[in-house]
Design an enzyme around this catalytic site. Structure first.
Site, PDB file in Angstrom:
ATOM      1  N   LYS A   1       0.855  -1.197   0.000  1.00  0.00           N
ATOM      2  CA  LYS A   1       0.000   0.000   0.000  1.00  0.00           C
ATOM      3  C   LYS A   1       0.888   1.243   0.000  1.00  0.00           C
ATOM      4  O   LYS A   1       1.909   1.276   0.688  1.00  0.00           O
ATOM      5  CB  LYS A   1      -0.908  -0.028   1.229  1.00  0.00           C
ATOM      6  CG  LYS A   1      -1.950   1.096   1.268  1.00  0.00           C
ATOM      7  CD  LYS A   1      -2.911   0.954   2.449  1.00  0.00           C
ATOM      8  CE  LYS A   1      -3.975   2.038   2.453  1.00  0.00           C
ATOM      9  NZ  LYS A   1      -4.938   1.903   3.567  1.00  0.00           N
TER      10      LYS A   1
ATOM     11  N   SER B   1     -10.026   1.882   2.516  1.00  0.00           N
ATOM     12  CA  SER B   1      -9.159   2.721   1.709  1.00  0.00           C
ATOM     13  C   SER B   1      -8.098   1.932   0.954  1.00  0.00           C
ATOM     14  O   SER B   1      -7.488   2.447   0.024  1.00  0.00           O
ATOM     15  CB  SER B   1      -8.450   3.745   2.606  1.00  0.00           C
ATOM     16  OG  SER B   1      -7.587   3.074   3.529  1.00  0.00           O
TER      17      SER B   1
ATOM     18  N   SER C   1     -10.419  -0.603   6.662  1.00  0.00           N
ATOM     19  CA  SER C   1      -9.811  -0.487   5.328  1.00  0.00           C
ATOM     20  C   SER C   1      -9.069  -1.711   4.821  1.00  0.00           C
ATOM     21  O   SER C   1      -8.596  -1.696   3.679  1.00  0.00           O
ATOM     22  CB  SER C   1      -8.871   0.712   5.283  1.00  0.00           C
ATOM     23  OG  SER C   1      -9.632   1.881   5.164  1.00  0.00           O
TER      24      SER C   1
HETATM   25  N1  GLN Z   1     -13.614   4.056   5.856  1.00  0.00           N
HETATM   26  C1  GLN Z   1     -13.086   4.505   7.114  1.00  0.00           C
HETATM   27  C2  GLN Z   1     -12.690   5.941   7.003  1.00  0.00           C
HETATM   28  O1  GLN Z   1     -12.894   6.496   6.000  1.00  0.00           O
HETATM   29  C3  GLN Z   1     -11.925   3.644   7.498  1.00  0.00           C
HETATM   30  C4  GLN Z   1     -10.676   3.996   6.790  1.00  0.00           C
HETATM   31  C5  GLN Z   1      -9.515   3.133   7.172  1.00  0.00           C
HETATM   32  O2  GLN Z   1      -9.665   2.091   7.800  1.00  0.00           O
HETATM   33  N2  GLN Z   1      -8.330   3.602   6.830  1.00  0.00           N
HETATM   34  O3  GLN Z   1     -12.173   6.539   7.874  1.00  0.00           O
END
Ligand code: GLN
Length: 484
Positions: free
Chosen positions: A76, A151, A175
């Site tokens: 990532k 994400s 995410s």
């Molecule tokens: N979807 C969640 C957010 O937007 C989690 C994001 C994540 O786990 N990095 O904050």
């Protein structure tokens, strides 16, 4: 070759069926062929990968290979990589080349794996659909009109399309698990503190945790063996021995106590998804597990608490991007204030700005007690719910996501509906617990994920529970037709 797991590829490398260089070239070719459409990579590090592959071949020839030596992986783009661009999906870091490796990257380098490139992601890991990336959205290989989740959407899509055998992600509120579910692959978010956050660009420091995307639970165990461990450079990393995560994979599940939180099967859950998840749980019953209904009474408070705590932490973490020290700087600033304002105004996207504003507001004098402090108290209650549940059960199961992959654009104008994508995953982060998502079927030809939540540092059991399911089902080996 591209449909093989890490375990199978490692055996092939060892036997000399193919070299790491051949393997790397064949995956690079798939990336070239398919990624222009999927957009799962921000950077493909071809030269670097081939250099690492050749070095791995020399190690293998000497008989010194580990399970990950010579295995192509994608990382990532939130992990700092020495000499290779690290963007975090943001214009702010479009020109940022870190002068050092994050601990996760260093661990993979030491294990001899091959980094194919850096994957696309929501900007600063904020999002559930990968649509907030400066580098454009990622497409879900199961249906390119839908999102891969976020994400870590690029990491998930790349594994689902078999552009790499495995990848890393980070999970602050879901995410890893949510994109794993939407892309039909196995995702693991370890216990908070199990994997070092050093060199992993911070979103919400008390929630962020690195983990894996793989085809199988066995491969997750092999990856975690490399990633986990104490790191003196991360003050929240936990000094606890790292077991061999493959050791318990084959234990049978007779007598395993599975808790089903009634709050995870109520309103808001798509009926078809519920059915698929219930079938998976029935499979566990056949394997000898005992199903126990439990309650996590404060579940409904997890999304509101998270959307105070995560933005509060991000507003502080992202203050370092000021146009002076890192990344983007606006043209011709009038003075220092103009430099700060325009660099941040032009460098950050809308969702990141929204979070910074919410966080700064929640932390401001006069509002701190009403929002931040209250959210922290709720966080405690949520952790206590889990503690009580784990007195009665070994693992907790439910859906990973309330629905299958949704259409690109469907939620991007409605932040609250986007935030609800993580309704079943966020509580785990607030409590710091480990969780997995395992492919368990389809609805409307799109994959459904089963979420398995474990007690603190009980990753071995989670992996065992997931692995046993993958011995009797084949959802995890399904590949979308276009990528077979
Ligand atoms: N979807 C969640 C957010 O937007 C989690 C994001 C994540 O786990 N990095 O904050």
């Amino acid at each position: 070759m591209h449909s093989k797991t890490i375990a199978e590829l490692a055996a092939g490398l060892k036997k000399g069926d193919f070299s790491s260089e051949e393997l790397t070239r064949s995956f690079l070719q798939r990336i070239q062929q398919f990624d222009p459409e999927l957009n799962s990579f921000i950077t493909v590090s071809e030269e670097h990968a081939l250099t690492q592959a050749k070095a791995a071949d020399a190690v293998i020839a000497k008989g010194n290979a580990t399970a990950l030596t010579g295995i192509p992986l994608a990382q990532k783009d939130i992990f700092c990589t020495n000499g290779i661009k690290t963007t975090c999906g943001s214009k702010m870091l479009d020109n940022f080349i870190a002068p050092y490796d994050s601990t996760v990257i260093r661990n993979f380098n030491q294990a001899g794996s091959v980094m194919m490139g850096k994957t696309n992601m929501d900007e600063f890991a904020m999002g559930s659909s990968n649509e907030t990336s400066f580098y454009g959205g990622v497409k879900n290989p199961w249906d390119i009109l839908t999102v891969p989740g976020g994400s870590s959407g690029g990491s998930a899509a790349a594994v689902a399309a078999r552009l790499v055998p495995a990848s890393t992600g980070t999970d602050t509120g879901g995410s890893i698990r949510q994109p794993a579910a939407l892309c039909g692959i196995t995702g693991l978010k370890p216990t908070y503190g199990r994997v070092s956050r050093y060199g992993m660009i911070a979103f919400a420091s008390s929630l962020d945790q690195a983990g894996t995307f793989t085809q199988t639970a066995e491969d997750s165990a092999l990856m975690l063996n490399v990633m986990a461990g104490f790191d003196e450079k991360d003050s929240t990393s936990v000094d606890k021995a790292v077991p061999d995560y493959t050791a318990d994979l084959n234990k049978n599940l007779k007598g395993l106590k599975i808790g089903l939180p009634k709050e995870y099967f109520g309103e808001g859950l798509n009926a078809d998804v519920a059915k698929v998840v219930e079938e998976a749980i029935a499979e566990y019953k056949k394997m000898g597990a005992e199903i126990i209904e439990i309650s996590l009474p404060n579940s409904h408070l997890s999304v509101p608490a998270y959307y105070v705590i995560a933005p509060a932490e991000c507003s502080s973490n992202l203050s370092r991007f000021d146009g002076v020290r890192f990344g983007y700087r606006c043209d011709d600033p009038k003075d220092l204030e103009d430099l700060y304002k325009r660099s941040r105004g032009e460098g950050f996207g809308d969702e990141v700005k929204r979070r910074i504003m919410i966080g700064a507001y929640a932390l401001s004098a006069g509002y701190y007690d009403a929002y931040y402090l209250k959210a922290q108290k709720i966080r405690h209650l949520i952790s206590d719910d889990f503690k009580q549940a784990f007195e009665k059960v070994d693992v907790i199961m439910g859906p990973t996501s309330p629905e299958v992959a949704f259409k690109a654009g469907e939620k991007s104008g409605d932040p609250v509906s986007m935030y609800l994508s993580d309704i079943y995953t966020i509580a785990t982060n607030l409590a710091g617990l480990p969780g997995m998502s395992v492919p368990c079927g389809f609805s409307n030809n799109l994959p459904v994920g089963l979420q398995i939540i474990g007690n603190y540092f009980d990753e071995s059991r989670l992996l065992n529970v997931a692995h046993q399911y993958q011995q009797t089902t084949d959802w995890h080996v399904r590949i979308p037709d276009a990528y077979k």
